[in-house]
Design an enzyme around this catalytic site. Structure first.
Site, PDB file in Angstrom:
ATOM      1  N   GLU A   1      10.852  11.796  77.947  1.00  6.79           N
ATOM      2  CA  GLU A   1      10.012  10.739  78.541  1.00  6.79           C
ATOM      3  C   GLU A   1       8.876  11.321  79.379  1.00  6.79           C
ATOM      4  O   GLU A   1       7.851  10.688  79.572  1.00  6.79           O
ATOM      5  CB  GLU A   1      10.876   9.774  79.368  1.00  6.79           C
ATOM      6  CG  GLU A   1      11.422  10.295  80.692  1.00  6.79           C
ATOM      7  CD  GLU A   1      12.713  11.104  80.576  1.00  6.79           C
ATOM      8  OE1 GLU A   1      13.020  11.617  79.474  1.00  6.79           O
ATOM      9  OE2 GLU A   1      13.401  11.253  81.608  1.00  6.79           O
TER      10      GLU A   1
ATOM     11  N   CYS B   1      19.511  13.713  78.664  1.00  3.03           N
ATOM     12  CA  CYS B   1      20.096  14.575  79.694  1.00  3.03           C
ATOM     13  C   CYS B   1      21.552  14.168  79.955  1.00  3.03           C
ATOM     14  O   CYS B   1      22.389  14.399  79.103  1.00  3.03           O
ATOM     15  CB  CYS B   1      19.220  14.548  80.943  1.00  3.03           C
ATOM     16  SG  CYS B   1      19.347  16.098  81.852  1.00  3.03           S
TER      17      CYS B   1
ATOM     18  N   HIS C   1      14.066  16.112  79.006  1.00  2.40           N
ATOM     19  CA  HIS C   1      13.531  14.789  79.354  1.00  2.40           C
ATOM     20  C   HIS C   1      12.260  14.496  78.550  1.00  2.40           C
ATOM     21  O   HIS C   1      11.155  14.697  79.044  1.00  2.40           O
ATOM     22  CB  HIS C   1      13.202  14.731  80.853  1.00  2.40           C
ATOM     23  CG  HIS C   1      14.409  14.690  81.715  1.00  2.40           C
ATOM     24  ND1 HIS C   1      14.999  13.511  82.106  1.00  2.40           N
ATOM     25  CD2 HIS C   1      15.149  15.681  82.252  1.00  2.40           C
ATOM     26  CE1 HIS C   1      16.057  13.777  82.855  1.00  2.40           C
ATOM     27  NE2 HIS C   1      16.171  15.089  82.960  1.00  2.40           N
TER      28      HIS C   1
HETATM   29  N1  GLN Z   1      23.827  15.686  86.042  1.00  6.09           N
HETATM   30  C1  GLN Z   1      23.537  16.406  84.857  1.00  6.09           C
HETATM   31  C2  GLN Z   1      23.231  17.870  85.124  1.00  6.09           C
HETATM   32  O1  GLN Z   1      22.959  18.264  86.224  1.00  6.09           O
HETATM   33  C3  GLN Z   1      22.381  15.748  84.113  1.00  6.09           C
HETATM   34  C4  GLN Z   1      21.107  15.735  84.876  1.00  6.09           C
HETATM   35  C5  GLN Z   1      20.100  14.746  84.351  1.00  6.09           C
HETATM   36  O2  GLN Z   1      20.437  13.788  83.664  1.00  6.09           O
HETATM   37  N2  GLN Z   1      18.869  14.917  84.728  1.00  6.09           N
HETATM   38  O3  GLN Z   1      23.254  18.680  84.228  1.00  6.09           O
END
Ligand code: GLN
Length: 531
Positions: free
Chosen positions: A506, A379, A504
Site C-alpha cells: 500500500e 504483513c 507493505h
Molecule cells: N507484528 C508483525 C511483526 O512485527 C507484523 C507487523 C506489521 O504488520 N507491520 O512482524
C-alpha cells in the site's frame, strides 16, 4: 536556489493541509518544475513510529526506512515521487539534535535557546533540498496559535526573509463556517487566524478557505480587505467528492497561476490530462465490488490510510468502485464468521502489532480459504495466513507466531541472527528491499517482473524450519529475498486468488498508476462478484 512555499493552517485542524500541499505540488510539477514537500510536525515524539495508530493514524515508511507522518503518503501519491527522511522533521528530532550538540560542548559555553538555536536547526532542515529542487513546499503541522508551532513559524519567517520576497510565499489554509441560524458564511475566524500569523511577522500571500459553499465575490473582497490579501488570492476550497479532484478545483481558481506570478516562475501550462482521466474513472465507475477490511484499528480509518487510497487507485484501474467494509477482527469468531463476511467479494487482512484480534483474523482467513473468496494479507495479515495454513491444512494444530505465544510450531518467528539483537526481540526491518518472484504465481502475473522492490515494517518472519512441511501441504512461497533466506510472499494453490505479502504494498501505490497487487486483487474480487 529553490523557491519556498510555506503552508500554514488556522482556526482548526483536519482542514486538509496535507492534501492542499500535495495538490499545489502536483500542479507545479505538471508545469514542469521539480518539486518536493516537507512536513514539520510540532510534537515532541522523535517520530510517529511508537505512537498509537488511534492517536496518529498510520505510520508511513519511506524507502530509506524512516517512520513518518501519513501526509508523506499523500505527497508520494500525488507527486509520484519517493520521499525520504529529509521530508519529515518533528520538534522531537530538532530538540534532540540541539541537545545532543549541547552535551558534546559544541555551543562553546553559550546559553542554548529556542531562538536562535532551535530555529536555526529548523531552518537547516527546511533548506535540506535547497538548490536540488525548483520548488520546496514546507507544510507546518498544527494550527497557528499553538505554543509548540511557534519556533516553526519563526523559522519560516526568517527563511522567507533570507531568500527574499520573490522566492518565498505563504499560503494559509483557513475555515469559513456557514452559520445556519444566521444563514451566512462567517469570516471572523479567518480574520483572527490571519491576525495571529501577523503577530508572528507573517503576512499570508494566499488564503485557501475551506467552506461548505462557494464564496461569492463580496465575501472574498471582505476577507481580502481585512486580511491584507488581494481578492483573487482568496480562494475557496470546497469539499470535494474525491481528494484527487482538489488539484483541478484549485486550477480552476488559477491557484497555480497566482503562485507562478508571485514566485516569478516561467509561464507554463500544467498537463493534467492523465490526472483528469483518473479522476473521471473514480467518479463514474462501471462496476462495484465490496471488500472486507479486517483489522483492529477499524474505528479510526486513518490507521489504514494508504490501504484505502490504494483501493481507490486500483478501483480506477479496473473501472470499479471499491466499497470497503471495515470489520473489527476482535468481533470475529467461528460461530459468526460466515455472517460477518457475508456478501463480500474479497477480504484483506490488515497489518498490525501485538496479539489482540489475531485469532479473529485467523478465523476469517480459514473461511475465505475454504470458500474460495479472494484474499489479500498484508504483513501481519500474511503471517496470520501462514499460521492458519499450518494449523488447518498442514496439521500443526497449535502453530503460532512467537510474537503472540510460545508454540511447538513457531511458524512465524524472529530470525536466528535477530534473536540476539536485544532481549525484547530483534530490530525492525524497515524500508525498501528487493524480492524475487516465482514465475508461475499470482504475484508474477500482477507485477510482470521477476524482481520487485517493496517497503517493509516488521520484526517477525516466516520461519524457514517449516518451509518443507508447509510447501508440501500446498503453500507456495512465490516471493523470497534475493538471497533466498526470507519469505516475502505466500500463496495457496488451487484457490482463485490467495496472496499474503510480508511487505507493505500500500505504501507504493500511486495515483493514476496504482499498485499491481491491489489492481490484481480488485480484479479477482470483480471476477468473484460475477462482474
Ligand atoms: N507484528 C508483525 C511483526 O512485527 C507484523 C507487523 C506489521 O504488520 N507491520 O512482524
Amino acid at each position: 536556489m529553490s523557491k519556498y512555499i510555506f503552508i500554514t493552517g488556522g482556526v482548526l485542524s483536519s482542514l486538509g493541509k496535507g492534501i492542499a500541499s500535495s495538490s499545489i505540488g502536483l500542479l507545479l510539477k505538471q508545469r514542469g518544475f521539480s518539486v518536493t514537500v516537507q512536513k514539520f510536525d510540532p510534537y515532541l515524539n522523535v517520530d510517529p513510529g511508537t505512537m498509537n495508530p488511534f492517536q496518529h493514524g498510520e505510520v508511513y515508511v519511506t524507502d530509506d526506512g524512516a517512520e513518518t507522518d501519513l501526509d508523506l503518503g499523500h505527497y508520494e501519491r500525488f507527486l509520484d515521487s519517493s520521499m525520504s527522511k529529509l521530508n519529515n522533521s518533528t520538534a522531537g528530532q530538532v530538540y534532540f539534535d540541539v541537545i545532543s550538540r549541547e552535551r558534546k560542548g559544541e555551543y562553546l559555553g553559550k546559553t542554548v535557546q529556542v531562538i536562535p538555536h532551535i530555529t536555526d536547526e529548523i531552518k537547516r532542515r527546511m533548506r535540506g533540498f535547497d538548490g536540488k529542487r525548483d520548488i520546496v513546499i514546507v507544510e507546518i503541522g498544527g494550527t497557528v496559535g499553538d505554543i509548540e508551532s511557534l519556533p516553526f513559524l519563526e523559522a519560516a519567517r526568517q527563511l522567507s526573509f533570507e531568500v527574499g520576497k520573490q522566492n518565498a510565499l505563504f499560503v494559509h489554509l483557513t475555515y469559513v463556517p456557514f452559520i445556519k441560524s444566521a444563514g451566512e458564511l462567517k469570516t471572523k475566524p479567518t480574520q483572527h487566524s490571519v491576525k495571529v500569523l501577523m503577530e508572528h511577522g507573517i503576512m499570508p500571500d494566499i488564503l485557501l478557505c475551506r467552506a461548505e459553499m462557494k464564496l461569492d465575490k463580496e465575501i472574498r473582497a471582505k476577507i481580502g480587505l481585512f486580511c491584507n490579501v488581494e481578492e483573487r488570492s482568496v480562494i475557496e476550497a470546497l469539499d470535494a467528492e474525491t481528494i484527487y479532484e482538489v488539484p483541478m478545483m484549485f486550477a480552476k481558481r488559477e491557484l497555480d497561476t497566482i503562485i507562478s506570478e508571485k514566485l516569478h516562475l516561467r509561464k507554463r501550462v500544467p498537463n493534467m490530462d492523465a490526472w483528469g482521466r483518473f479522476v473521471h474513472r473514480i467518479k463514474a465507475p462501471k462496476h462495484q465490488v465490496t471488500i472486507g477490511l479486517v483489522g483492529k484499528y477499524v474505528k479510526y480509518q486513518d490507521s489504514y490510510k494508504s490501504i484505502s487510497e490504494a483501493f481507490i487507485h486500483a478501483g480506477a484501474l479496473n473501472n470499479t468502485k471499491v466499497v470497503l467494509k471495515w470489520i473489527d477482527s476482535e468481533h470475529i469468531n467461528e460461530s459468526n464468521v460466515a455472517q460477518q463476511l457475508k456478501g463480500l467479494d474479497g477480504i484483506l487482512v490488515a497489518p498490525g502489532f501485538g496479539s489482540r484480534g489475531v485469532e479473529g483474523k485467523i478465523t476469517a482467513i480459514k473461511h475465505v480459504r475454504e470458500n474460495n473468496i479472494p484474499f489479500f494479507g498484508i504483513c501481519l495479515g500474511m503471517q496470520c495466513a501462514v499460521i492458519e495454513f499450518a494449523r488447518n491444512v498442514a496439521g500443526l494444530t497449535n502453530a503460532n507466531s512467537t510474537e503472540f505465544k510460545k508454540s511447538s510450531y513457531p511458524v512465524i518467528d524472529l530470525m536466528p541472527d535477530q534473536k540476539h539483537v536485544s532481549d525484547k526481540g530483534g530490530t525492525m526491518r524497515l524500508g525498501a528491499y528487493k524480492a524475487h518472484l516465482q514465475k508461475s504465481s499470482h504475484a508474477y502475473k500482477a507485477y510482470k517482473s521477476e524482481v520487485i522492490t517493496e517497503r517493509h515494517r516488521h520484526r517477525y518472519e516466516f520461519n524457514n524450519e517449516f518451509r518443507d512441511v508447509l510447501t508440501q501441504a500446498g503453500l507456495k512461497l512465490s516471493g523470497v529475498s534475493p538471497d533466498g533466506r526470507l519469505v516475502e510472499i505466500v500463496e495457496v494453490r488451487n484457490h482463485p486468488w490467495f496472496v499474503g505479502v510480508q511487505f507493505h504494498p500500500e505504501l507504493m501505490s500511486r495515483a493514476v498508476t496504482g499498485h499491481p497487487l491491489f489492481a490484481a486483487f480488485v480484479r479477482a474480487a470483480l471476477v468473484n462478484s460475477g462482474g
